[in-house]
Design a protein around this motif. Structure first.
Motif, PDB file in Angstrom:
ATOM      1  N   LEU A  55       0.809  -1.222   0.000  1.00  0.00           N
ATOM      2  CA  LEU A  55       0.000   0.000   0.000  1.00  0.00           C
ATOM      3  C   LEU A  55       0.843   1.274   0.000  1.00  0.00           C
ATOM      4  O   LEU A  55       0.329   2.365  -0.264  1.00  0.00           O
ATOM      5  CB  LEU A  55      -0.935   0.004   1.216  1.00  0.00           C
ATOM      6  CG  LEU A  55      -2.074  -1.021   1.165  1.00  0.00           C
ATOM      7  CD1 LEU A  55      -2.761  -1.154   2.527  1.00  0.00           C
ATOM      8  CD2 LEU A  55      -3.101  -0.639   0.098  1.00  0.00           C
ATOM      9  N   LYS A  72      -6.023  -3.404  -3.774  1.00  0.00           N
ATOM     10  CA  LYS A  72      -4.841  -4.169  -3.348  1.00  0.00           C
ATOM     11  C   LYS A  72      -5.178  -5.203  -2.283  1.00  0.00           C
ATOM     12  O   LYS A  72      -4.796  -6.374  -2.383  1.00  0.00           O
ATOM     13  CB  LYS A  72      -3.753  -3.214  -2.849  1.00  0.00           C
ATOM     14  CG  LYS A  72      -3.097  -2.408  -3.978  1.00  0.00           C
ATOM     15  CD  LYS A  72      -2.163  -1.325  -3.434  1.00  0.00           C
ATOM     16  CE  LYS A  72      -1.419  -0.613  -4.563  1.00  0.00           C
ATOM     17  NZ  LYS A  72      -0.673   0.563  -4.081  1.00  0.00           N
ATOM     18  N   SER A  81      -6.527   0.329  -0.321  1.00  0.00           N
ATOM     19  CA  SER A  81      -6.606  -0.802   0.614  1.00  0.00           C
ATOM     20  C   SER A  81      -7.745  -1.742   0.254  1.00  0.00           C
ATOM     21  O   SER A  81      -7.561  -2.956   0.188  1.00  0.00           O
ATOM     22  CB  SER A  81      -6.735  -0.291   2.056  1.00  0.00           C
ATOM     23  OG  SER A  81      -7.807   0.626   2.156  1.00  0.00           O
ATOM     24  N   PRO A 116       0.108   3.526   5.417  1.00  0.00           N
ATOM     25  CA  PRO A 116      -0.966   2.705   5.976  1.00  0.00           C
ATOM     26  C   PRO A 116      -1.037   2.825   7.500  1.00  0.00           C
ATOM     27  O   PRO A 116      -0.011   2.896   8.179  1.00  0.00           O
ATOM     28  CB  PRO A 116      -0.562   1.282   5.580  1.00  0.00           C
ATOM     29  CG  PRO A 116       0.383   1.437   4.450  1.00  0.00           C
ATOM     30  CD  PRO A 116       1.042   2.759   4.582  1.00  0.00           C
TER      31      PRO A 116
END
Ligand code: BES
Ligand code: MN
Length: 457
Positions: free
Chosen positions: A23, A122, A118, A106
């Protein structure tokens, strides 16, 4: 199977840490300065796939690269072959000031992992990689071959992928495509999505005077393009939420009784929806429930409206032009080309002679619908039920994944849409998040899925 499930259970903390690494790449496909971040993200993904035991490569395209990762093929194996599709590109994170913490750093808060990309996509797609890792790392034989295709242009229309599918038709031929890039109603309700809406996008510009004019000297004697556009757009919809363009609803397949019953099972009340969306009242086409409206009915939506002076303070002008960015969501069996034509023709016919209209066409895609009663869909429902310990609901989703039509046309494969996103995940919005229960259960669903799917092919 038990070693696979145990492996998943024992490695959650590491999986979350790895997802955080993933991320951290600002893989914003719409913004050219981020091109190197997309390449770096694709390379990270390939390295990761190799580490867990897949054969992986970065495939360069005219746009952003495509990542292909495959289970090692056994010689003369007759194992069925499935594809897992996902995307590593993300939507622009703006407006940045509305993020509690930066979009590419993140942050875990309870069971929610906040970062751009998120949930979309992914985290959802990573769940499938972790399930395969569990098979490979525990030496549990997979009952099928898998190919992951993870692209970098989904959020900008998947321009390179359709050519890639055609060029690699043989390698990618598969019995079904598995996609986790949609939603589920809440953590305790797993769902199979069997329909997506299609889309047409275009921009209308109304040109008025040759330049912005002093509104005191000339106002009242020339058409104001912003007013003309407002009046034109206001004519598109009636007070009951119906689009008035003749022919717009032609060919819209009615919902069967079975479908309406399934849609009714969607556990989100109007009161909760109002709160979630921050509106005083819901508004939609009369005669349909909110869930029906946002999943199975076509729309005409203004995405952006621009004209005149947008800066601080006031400026007394008649603007030279006004522009609207429009998308229509389409449902089965509306044909994008026909809708585009009738909508554009109607707008032109209704345009006052005092302005000149210019229409630029954007992307388009047909809606998608597969039978939830097919054998692969039933296998997917069993896998969902095993992972979530609850009978899944069937749903239609209002969003679009244009490439699913090409999976069908080019590869002959249907898509199984097994979404892990929640309605409050803030996809495309500030403070996007992914719920770690969805992540973990998604991994278990994926682990069960290959057993269930391989059994029926
Ligand atoms: N993951 C979404 C699509 C989606 C979200 C489908 C939720 C169903 C439920 C995807 O990344 C997306 O945002 N697609 C775009 C497509 C458009 C750019 C052609 C969309 O739906 O706006
Ligand atoms: Mn998206």
């Amino acid at each position: 199977m038990q070693p696979v499930l145990d492996y998943l259970k024992q490695n959650q903390d590491r999986f979350v840490a790895e997802l955080c690494d993933y991320l951290r790449f600002a893989s914003v496909s719409a913004q050219p300065p981020h091109k190197p971040d997309l390449l770096a993200c694709a390379e990270w993904l390939v390295a990761h796939c190799r580490k867990i035991g897949l054969d992986a490569r970065v495939c360069a395209t005219e746009g952003h690269p495509i990542v292909v990762a495959k289970t090692r093929r056994e010689k003369n194996s007759s194992r069925p072959h499935f594809m897992v599709y996902g995307h590593y590109d993300v939507q622009p994170p703006e407006p940045l000031d509305l993020w509690t913490t930066p979009p590419f750093e993140p942050r875990l808060e309870g069971r929610n992992l906040f970062a751009r990309g998120s949930t979309d996509n992914k985290g959802q797609n990573f769940a499938h990689l972790k399930a395969v890792e569990a098979y490979l790392q525990t030496g549990t034989p997979l009952p099928c071959d898998l190919t992951f295709v993870i692209e970098g242009e989904e959020e900008v229309g998947s321009k390179s992928l359709s050519g890639f599918l055609k060029e690699n038709r043989k390698e990618l031929a598969c019995a079904a495509v598995v996609i986790s890039d949609t939603g589920m109603p809440d953590v305790t309700h797993p769902a199979l999505t069997y329909a997506l809406r299609g889309i047409i996008a275009f921009e209308i510009t109304l040109h008025g005077p040759a330049r912005d004019l002093h509104s005191g000297i000339f106002g009242g004697t020339v058409e104001n393009p912003a007013m003309a556009l407002a009046q034109l757009l206001a004519k598109v919809r009636d007070g009951q939420g119906r689009i008035k363009i003749p022919g717009f609803y032609d060919g819209v397949a009615p919902l069967s009784k079975y479908e309406r019953e399934q849609i009714e099972r969607y556990p989100l009340s109007d009161a909760k929806l109002k709160k979630l969306l921050g509106v005083k009242e819901l508004f939609g086409e009369r005669g349909f429930t909110a869930t029906e409206q946002r999943s199975s009915r076509p729309t005409f939506e203004i995405n952006g409206l621009t004209s005149g002076y947008q800066g601080e303070g006031s400026k007394t002008i008649v603007p030279a032009w006004a522009r609207a960015k429009i998308t229509c969501r389409l449902v089965p069996d509306q044909k994008p080309a026909r809708i585009r034509k009738i909508v554009c023709d109607w707008l032109k016919e209704n345009c006052p002679p005092t302005v000149r209209m210019e229409i630029t066409a954007g992307h388009g895609a047909e809606a998608y619908l597969v039978s939830p009663k097919s054998a692969p869909a039933q296998a997917a429902l069993r896998a969902l039920e095993k992972a979530f310990n609850r009978s899944p609901i069937l749903m239609r989703e209002g969003g679009s994944i244009p490439i699913v039509n090409e999976f069908k046309q080019i590869l002959g494969a249907d898509s199984l849409l097994l979404g892990l996103g929640l309605p409050d995940d803030n996809a495309h919005s500030p403070n996007e998040k992914f719920n770690l229960d969805c992540f973990e259960k998604g991994q278990r669903m994926s682990a069960h899925l290959w057993q269930e799917l391989a059994g029926i092919v």
